[in-house]
Design a protein around this motif. Structure first.
Motif: not given
Length: 64
Positions: A15-38
């Motif tokens: 959730w934190g990665c998705v929120t930050i990725a959205k504000t930085k213009g990054r891919d939210t799906t990718l960063w959501g998975f990366l945030g969950f696994f790493f």
């Protein structure tokens, strides 16, 4: 019990990665998975990355 804690921490990091990725213009799906696994490692890397949405804005000084 450990599995439940791991899933909660992974969900919070995702959730934190998705929120930050959205504000930085990054891919939210990718960063959501990366945030969950790493977890905190993905969150730390994302915080260090530059704002991609600002980098894509054209500079009007180059046009004229």
């Amino acid at each position: 019990m450990l599995l439940i804690i791991t899933l909660i921490v992974g969900g919070l990091c995702a959730w934190g990665c998705v929120t930050i990725a959205k504000t930085k213009g990054r891919d939210t799906t990718l960063w959501g998975f990366l945030g969950f696994f790493f977890g905190i490692f993905a969150l730390g890397i994302l915080l260090c990355l530059s704002d991609q949405s600002a980098a894509q804005q054209p500079d009007l000084r180059d046009v004229f």
